[in-house]
Design a protein around this motif. Structure first.
Motif, PDB file in Angstrom:
ATOM      1  N   SER A  10      -5.473  -1.638  -2.488  1.00 43.84           N
ATOM      2  CA  SER A  10      -4.509  -2.745  -2.522  1.00 43.84           C
ATOM      3  C   SER A  10      -5.225  -4.055  -2.209  1.00 43.84           C
ATOM      4  N   ASP A  64     -11.191   2.279   1.498  1.00 46.94           N
ATOM      5  CA  ASP A  64     -10.362   2.987   0.514  1.00 46.94           C
ATOM      6  C   ASP A  64     -11.182   3.575  -0.624  1.00 46.94           C
ATOM      7  N   ASP A 117       0.817  -1.227   0.000  1.00 47.21           N
ATOM      8  CA  ASP A 117       0.000   0.000   0.000  1.00 47.21           C
ATOM      9  C   ASP A 117       0.847   1.273   0.000  1.00 47.21           C
TER      10      ASP A 117
HETATM   11 MN    MN Z   1      -4.809   1.918  -0.111  1.00 51.11          MN
END
Ligand code: MN
Length: 489
Positions: free
Chosen positions: A287, A317, A243
């Motif tokens: 990710s 996210d 990430d």
């Molecule tokens: Mn991320």
């Protein structure tokens, strides 16, 4: 005028189950596929040769202009399920939809073909229930295939890297102050590595601030080790970075450190990520999406805790699929959803706001300065920097505001959190331009960390705050191409 009338009227009314208007490439293909249904299919086309071909293939095809308003008179609607308007002529399609919409019953579906988004809107306005744009469908299929190939290719490479490193000890480094995406992705890599006899430890620096993140780690019992110093990396045979992709940027890994694995979805600017295995995909929202694809492809058993963790990572996210979401994120989420422990997720998500976040939000509202559609607010000294993005999110919902910038001081740094819903602005780029190296992010969400060192000459706390505020506001507005209103101060 079209000869269709005579030929149709002379026989009794047609009683189709499916009425296809336009018998070109798409109409023909649809008719062929529908034939398996054993419903009556009637096709109209303006081209004589095409009608002939369809007839030779055994279809009930008639010559006729699909935009002709009298065409409806030749149809008995009793068994009609669907009108498929499939010609390559947008205007004829629009007319055909407008002719049929008022005369067919509500239960009859009208599906139509458009050559672009604009025509799609017109067809919807004319009454089509479903409109498709062929180039869009083709490009989606191609991109999906390419994505699948990329995952397969990367998956094979990751598998052979792990195979080559059987039995080693791997340190999995997350970015500083890790969020659920980084944590769940590290957790997934841990499970994948197990399959190859690679033992792992998840490492992080900074704080796990947000109370939801703390609950997340505790409830899922994800083992994590805090980085204590530069020499702690020596405990591992190889290092993986998740990430984030550049040593020293949003992590405490010394610049230039040799890495075994990098998996990330953030754009990395000019510096090329460097590791034995690199998978940076900026076309996915998290990710966790990339790691989910690996789990699927490498056939790793996904526990209900890991599934819940990754699902939560994708959702946070992408801000619940509202930000930077692609079909890959949806696909990963739909794979994880049935495997997840939902009781656990419900416990993580209890949306109570901490007292401190409420305080910061209060300060952000009180201290706000609005320039155009930008809202900037200095919340002063903070104890938990996770309150900043929450305040930035919240204030973005204010009337007339399309960009929010909330900043505060913690330890020896200024933390800036910004949100944006103006599609013309790439916030990550603006932030990088305004605050340099330690700033960046997505088009709609970005952050920055600025050392207070430059303000060390300030004689007292009040002066320091004033200087910080002036500097942050000025630099941000300049990067946005706006003038700061200095007379306000
Ligand atoms: Mn991320």
């Amino acid at each position: 005028m079209p000869p269709a009338q005579k030929s149709v009227d002379s026989v009794k009314k047609l009683k189709p189950g499916y009425l296809i208007l336009g018998g070109g490439i798409i109409g023909f293909a649809v008719a062929k596929d529908l034939r398996k249904n054993e419903k009556e299919i009637i096709v109209f086309d303006v081209d004589k040769a095409r009608v002939e071909t369809l007839r030779q293939d055994g279809f009930n095809a008639f010559l006729g202009d699909i935009s002709d308003p009298t065409l409806v008179n030749s149809i008995d609607f009793k068994n009609l399920i669907c009108v498929a308007v499939l010609s390559s002529d947008d205007n004829a399609n629009i007319k055909a939809v407008s002719n049929f919409k008022p005369v067919v019953s509500e239960s009859v579906r009208i599906i139509a073909r458009a050559s672009d988004g604009l025509k799609k809107e017109e067809l919807v306005a004319a009454g089509a229930n479903y409109v498709f744009v062929p180039p869009k469908i083709v490009s989606n299929t191609v991109v999906e295939y390419l994505d699948m190939m990329e995952t397969k290719h990367s998956g094979n490479r990751l598998a052979s890297w792990l195979e080559d490193h059987r039995g080693i000890k791997l340190g999995i480094i997350l970015h500083d102050n890790p969020d659920p995406d980084a944590i769940s992705s590290g957790f997934a890599l841990m499970e994948i590595a197990k399959k190859y006899g690679v033992s792992t430890e998840i490492l992080y620096d900074g704080k796990i601030g947000h109370h939801e993140n703390k609950a997340f780690i505790n409830l899922l019992s994800i083992p994590m080790t805090k980085i204590t110093g530069v020499d702690c990396y020596d405990r591992y045979d190889k290092l993986a970075m998740i990430d984030c992709s550049i040593p020293g940027v949003n992590n405490s890994v010394p610049a230039g450190k040799h890495l075994g694995i990098i998996i990330d979805h953030h754009s990395h600017g000019d510096i090329e990520p460097n590791a034995e295995f690199v998978d940076v995909r900026t076309n996915v929202g998290s990710s966790a999406t990339i790691l989910t694809k690996y789990l699927q492809q490498m056939d790793v058993t996904v526990s209900k805790e890991l599934a819940a963790a990754l699902l939560y990572g994708i959702r946070t996210d992408t801000n619940d699929f509202r930000r930077n979401t692609t079909s890959a994120d949806f696909a990963a989420a739909s794979f994880l959803h049935p495997l997840s422990d939902h009781d656990l997720l419900a416990q993580v998500e209890t949306p109570s706001m901490s007292v401190e976040t409420l305080d910061v939000l209060g300060d952000a509202i009180r201290n706000r300065e609005v320039v155009g559609t930008c809202l900037l607010s200095n919340v002063g000294v903070i104890r938990n920097r996770d309150a900043l993005p929450q305040a930035a999110d919240y204030l973005l919902t204010m009337e007339g505001i399309s960009t929010t910038v909330i900043f505060g001081i913690m330890d020896d740094n200024i933390y800036v959190s910004a949100r944006n819903d103006d599609i013309r602005v790439h916030l990550g780029d603006v932030m990088r331009q305004a605050f340099g190296e330690n700033a960046g992010g997505h088009p709609t969400a970005a952050g920055a960390k600025i050392s207070l060192g430059v303000f060390s000459s300030a004689k007292d706390k009040h002066t320091l705050q004033k200087l910080v505020e002036e500097s942050v506001v000025k630099r941000f507005l300049m990067a946005m191409g706006m003038e700061s209103d200095d007379d306000d101060e």
